[in-house]
Write a protein that holds these residues in place. Structure first.
Motif, PDB file in Angstrom:
ATOM      1  N   VAL A  66     -18.316 -32.870  48.286  1.00  0.00           N
ATOM      2  CA  VAL A  66     -17.163 -33.189  47.442  1.00  0.00           C
ATOM      3  C   VAL A  66     -15.861 -33.277  48.238  1.00  0.00           C
ATOM      4  O   VAL A  66     -14.992 -34.089  47.924  1.00  0.00           O
ATOM      5  CB  VAL A  66     -17.058 -32.156  46.285  1.00  0.00           C
ATOM      6  CG1 VAL A  66     -16.511 -30.814  46.769  1.00  0.00           C
ATOM      7  CG2 VAL A  66     -16.239 -32.710  45.139  1.00  0.00           C
ATOM      8  N   GLY A  67     -15.751 -32.455  49.276  1.00  0.00           N
ATOM      9  CA  GLY A  67     -14.512 -32.407  50.052  1.00  0.00           C
ATOM     10  C   GLY A  67     -14.140 -33.760  50.643  1.00  0.00           C
ATOM     11  O   GLY A  67     -12.962 -34.095  50.752  1.00  0.00           O
ATOM     12  N   CYS A  68     -15.123 -34.542  51.027  1.00  0.00           N
ATOM     13  CA  CYS A  68     -14.847 -35.860  51.611  1.00  0.00           C
ATOM     14  C   CYS A  68     -15.012 -36.994  50.601  1.00  0.00           C
ATOM     15  O   CYS A  68     -14.252 -37.950  50.603  1.00  0.00           O
ATOM     16  CB  CYS A  68     -15.771 -36.112  52.794  1.00  0.00           C
ATOM     17  SG  CYS A  68     -15.439 -35.012  54.186  1.00  0.00           S
ATOM     18  N   HIS A  69     -16.050 -36.908  49.740  1.00  0.00           N
ATOM     19  CA  HIS A  69     -16.356 -38.055  48.864  1.00  0.00           C
ATOM     20  C   HIS A  69     -15.715 -37.946  47.485  1.00  0.00           C
ATOM     21  O   HIS A  69     -15.782 -38.902  46.710  1.00  0.00           O
ATOM     22  CB  HIS A  69     -17.870 -38.246  48.744  1.00  0.00           C
ATOM     23  CG  HIS A  69     -18.507 -38.766  50.011  1.00  0.00           C
ATOM     24  ND1 HIS A  69     -18.424 -40.077  50.408  1.00  0.00           N
ATOM     25  CD2 HIS A  69     -19.192 -38.116  50.988  1.00  0.00           C
ATOM     26  CE1 HIS A  69     -19.062 -40.239  51.567  1.00  0.00           C
ATOM     27  NE2 HIS A  69     -19.529 -39.057  51.950  1.00  0.00           N
ATOM     28  N   GLY A  70     -15.083 -36.788  47.161  1.00  0.00           N
ATOM     29  CA  GLY A  70     -14.319 -36.676  45.924  1.00  0.00           C
ATOM     30  C   GLY A  70     -15.124 -36.186  44.742  1.00  0.00           C
ATOM     31  O   GLY A  70     -16.333 -36.380  44.668  1.00  0.00           O
ATOM     32  N   SER A  71     -14.426 -35.563  43.772  1.00  0.00           N
ATOM     33  CA  SER A  71     -15.117 -34.919  42.649  1.00  0.00           C
ATOM     34  C   SER A  71     -15.704 -35.940  41.684  1.00  0.00           C
ATOM     35  O   SER A  71     -16.605 -35.619  40.916  1.00  0.00           O
ATOM     36  CB  SER A  71     -14.169 -33.983  41.910  1.00  0.00           C
ATOM     37  OG  SER A  71     -13.057 -34.731  41.484  1.00  0.00           O
ATOM     38  N   ALA A  72     -15.228 -37.170  41.689  1.00  0.00           N
ATOM     39  CA  ALA A  72     -15.835 -38.204  40.841  1.00  0.00           C
ATOM     40  C   ALA A  72     -16.563 -39.230  41.719  1.00  0.00           C
ATOM     41  O   ALA A  72     -16.817 -40.345  41.277  1.00  0.00           O
ATOM     42  CB  ALA A  72     -14.783 -38.861  39.967  1.00  0.00           C
ATOM     43  N   LEU A  73     -16.884 -38.835  42.927  1.00  0.00           N
ATOM     44  CA  LEU A  73     -17.555 -39.713  43.911  1.00  0.00           C
ATOM     45  C   LEU A  73     -16.732 -40.969  44.199  1.00  0.00           C
ATOM     46  O   LEU A  73     -17.247 -42.010  44.580  1.00  0.00           O
ATOM     47  CB  LEU A  73     -18.974 -40.115  43.445  1.00  0.00           C
ATOM     48  CG  LEU A  73     -20.039 -39.004  43.399  1.00  0.00           C
ATOM     49  CD1 LEU A  73     -19.864 -38.097  42.209  1.00  0.00           C
ATOM     50  CD2 LEU A  73     -21.438 -39.565  43.418  1.00  0.00           C
ATOM     51  N   GLN A  74     -15.428 -40.826  43.959  1.00  0.00           N
ATOM     52  CA  GLN A  74     -14.549 -42.000  44.060  1.00  0.00           C
ATOM     53  C   GLN A  74     -14.117 -42.282  45.492  1.00  0.00           C
ATOM     54  O   GLN A  74     -13.496 -43.306  45.754  1.00  0.00           O
ATOM     55  CB  GLN A  74     -13.308 -41.789  43.169  1.00  0.00           C
ATOM     56  CG  GLN A  74     -12.234 -40.848  43.744  1.00  0.00           C
ATOM     57  CD  GLN A  74     -12.543 -39.349  43.599  1.00  0.00           C
ATOM     58  OE1 GLN A  74     -13.676 -38.947  43.344  1.00  0.00           O
ATOM     59  NE2 GLN A  74     -11.521 -38.516  43.779  1.00  0.00           N
ATOM     60  N   GLY A  75     -14.468 -41.371  46.412  1.00  0.00           N
ATOM     61  CA  GLY A  75     -14.025 -41.529  47.795  1.00  0.00           C
ATOM     62  C   GLY A  75     -12.651 -40.929  47.992  1.00  0.00           C
ATOM     63  O   GLY A  75     -11.927 -40.662  47.027  1.00  0.00           O
ATOM     64  N   THR A  76     -12.315 -40.621  49.261  1.00  0.00           N
ATOM     65  CA  THR A  76     -10.998 -40.078  49.598  1.00  0.00           C
ATOM     66  C   THR A  76     -10.561 -40.777  50.878  1.00  0.00           C
ATOM     67  O   THR A  76     -11.261 -41.651  51.387  1.00  0.00           O
ATOM     68  CB  THR A  76     -11.078 -38.564  49.880  1.00  0.00           C
ATOM     69  OG1 THR A  76     -11.854 -38.371  51.083  1.00  0.00           O
ATOM     70  CG2 THR A  76     -11.713 -37.788  48.738  1.00  0.00           C
ATOM     71  N   HIS A  77      -9.432 -40.320  51.422  1.00  0.00           N
ATOM     72  CA  HIS A  77      -9.008 -40.886  52.707  1.00  0.00           C
ATOM     73  C   HIS A  77     -10.043 -40.598  53.799  1.00  0.00           C
ATOM     74  O   HIS A  77     -10.128 -41.299  54.786  1.00  0.00           O
ATOM     75  CB  HIS A  77      -7.651 -40.296  53.119  1.00  0.00           C
ATOM     76  CG  HIS A  77      -7.740 -38.826  53.413  1.00  0.00           C
ATOM     77  ND1 HIS A  77      -7.724 -37.860  52.417  1.00  0.00           N
ATOM     78  CD2 HIS A  77      -7.891 -38.162  54.585  1.00  0.00           C
ATOM     79  CE1 HIS A  77      -7.857 -36.669  52.971  1.00  0.00           C
ATOM     80  NE2 HIS A  77      -7.958 -36.827  54.288  1.00  0.00           N
ATOM     81  N   ALA A  78     -10.895 -39.568  53.539  1.00  0.00           N
ATOM     82  CA  ALA A  78     -11.855 -39.151  54.573  1.00  0.00           C
ATOM     83  C   ALA A  78     -13.208 -39.842  54.473  1.00  0.00           C
ATOM     84  O   ALA A  78     -13.985 -39.811  55.431  1.00  0.00           O
ATOM     85  CB  ALA A  78     -12.054 -37.633  54.500  1.00  0.00           C
ATOM     86  N   ALA A  79     -13.534 -40.451  53.337  1.00  0.00           N
ATOM     87  CA  ALA A  79     -14.885 -40.996  53.165  1.00  0.00           C
ATOM     88  C   ALA A  79     -14.925 -42.042  52.055  1.00  0.00           C
ATOM     89  O   ALA A  79     -14.122 -41.992  51.130  1.00  0.00           O
ATOM     90  CB  ALA A  79     -15.859 -39.858  52.856  1.00  0.00           C
ATOM     91  N   PRO A  80     -15.892 -42.967  52.141  1.00  0.00           N
ATOM     92  CA  PRO A  80     -15.999 -44.028  51.133  1.00  0.00           C
ATOM     93  C   PRO A  80     -16.561 -43.504  49.816  1.00  0.00           C
ATOM     94  O   PRO A  80     -17.157 -42.427  49.781  1.00  0.00           O
ATOM     95  CB  PRO A  80     -16.978 -45.016  51.784  1.00  0.00           C
ATOM     96  CG  PRO A  80     -17.798 -44.196  52.718  1.00  0.00           C
ATOM     97  CD  PRO A  80     -16.907 -43.093  53.199  1.00  0.00           C
ATOM     98  N   PRO A  81     -16.374 -44.251  48.714  1.00  0.00           N
ATOM     99  CA  PRO A  81     -16.935 -43.842  47.420  1.00  0.00           C
ATOM    100  C   PRO A  81     -18.458 -43.899  47.400  1.00  0.00           C
ATOM    101  O   PRO A  81     -19.073 -44.655  48.154  1.00  0.00           O
ATOM    102  CB  PRO A  81     -16.350 -44.865  46.423  1.00  0.00           C
ATOM    103  CG  PRO A  81     -15.883 -46.010  47.224  1.00  0.00           C
ATOM    104  CD  PRO A  81     -15.623 -45.517  48.616  1.00  0.00           C
ATOM    105  N   LEU A  82     -19.058 -43.064  46.522  1.00  0.00           N
ATOM    106  CA  LEU A  82     -20.514 -43.077  46.324  1.00  0.00           C
ATOM    107  C   LEU A  82     -20.827 -43.489  44.885  1.00  0.00           C
ATOM    108  O   LEU A  82     -21.935 -43.264  44.389  1.00  0.00           O
ATOM    109  CB  LEU A  82     -21.098 -41.694  46.620  1.00  0.00           C
ATOM    110  CG  LEU A  82     -20.829 -41.141  48.027  1.00  0.00           C
ATOM    111  CD1 LEU A  82     -21.451 -39.759  48.194  1.00  0.00           C
ATOM    112  CD2 LEU A  82     -21.334 -42.092  49.107  1.00  0.00           C
ATOM    113  N   ALA A  83     -19.835 -44.045  44.206  1.00  0.00           N
ATOM    114  CA  ALA A  83     -20.047 -44.553  42.854  1.00  0.00           C
ATOM    115  C   ALA A  83     -19.086 -45.715  42.643  1.00  0.00           C
ATOM    116  O   ALA A  83     -18.054 -45.810  43.314  1.00  0.00           O
ATOM    117  CB  ALA A  83     -19.785 -43.464  41.818  1.00  0.00           C
ATOM    118  N   GLY A  84     -19.465 -46.582  41.721  1.00  0.00           N
ATOM    119  CA  GLY A  84     -18.600 -47.690  41.360  1.00  0.00           C
ATOM    120  C   GLY A  84     -19.066 -49.017  41.947  1.00  0.00           C
ATOM    121  O   GLY A  84     -20.034 -49.087  42.707  1.00  0.00           O
TER     122      GLY A  84
END
Ligand code: HEC
Length: 159
Positions: A66-84
């Protein structure tokens, strides 16, 4: 000359049969291919994971991803999204097995190859759920072979 004409006749017969033989082989291949056992293909639209498996996957995701990919799998500055849409179009046409192998080989980046098959399958179930694919009654399998037979399709195929 009987020997020559006999040879000629035999040769001509084989020559005439060849297109028929080729056609028969081709039809045989086309008819037999979808019927080979163990080759049945499913897609992520067929209810291939269970809700319980996805819930366990979410626990793992929350600890390790979650720290890199975000709580909604939306991605962050650190990693790409895993949903959408972007994620799905990149993986559409590949298989859950491909995604599973990708994750197991490289994620999390500081501990690659650390996820067990069970953990990897749970995380796959959570990723499928987060992408709105329907849950079913049985868990996703843990073998790469079985996972390779489940296609990722962004758009629901026609029945
Ligand atoms: C330290 C940050 C970090 C953590 C933690 C992390 N990832 Fe990643 N992940 C990345 C980065 C950066 C990329 C893109 C570069 C790459 O592919 O290595 C990536 C790429 C991916 C991809 C490929 C996405 C695509 O569409 O190509 C998947 C799938 C993925 N991560 C899943 C996971 C899972 C599952 C976990 C938890 C087990 C996890 N990651 C943990 C940083 C992270």
């Amino acid at each position: 000359m009987p020997a020559t004409s006999g040879y000629g006749h035999g040769y001509a017969t084989i020559g005439n049969m060849t297109p028929w033989l080729a056609a028969a082989l081709l039809i045989g291949l086309v008819v037999a291919a979808p019927l080979r056992p163990g080759e049945t293909q499913r897609s992520v639209w067929d209810g291939v994971y269970s809700g319980e498996q996805a819930r366990r996957g979410q626990e793992l995701y929350t600890k390790q991803c979650v720290g890199c990919h975000g709580s909604a799998l939306q991605g962050t500055h650190a990693a790409p999204p895993l949903a959408g849409a972007g994620f799905l179009s990149a993986w559409s046409g590949l298989t859950v097995g491909d995604l599973f192998e990708r994750v197991r080989a490289s994620m999390p980046p500081d501990k690659p190859s650390s996820l067990s098959r069970e953990a990897g399958a749970r995380i796959m179930a959570y990723i499928l759920q987060a992408n709105d694919f329907p849950a079913g009654k049985t868990d996703l399998p843990q073998s790469t072979d079985a996972l390779q037979r489940i296609r990722l399709e962004a758009i629901k195929p026609n029945e």
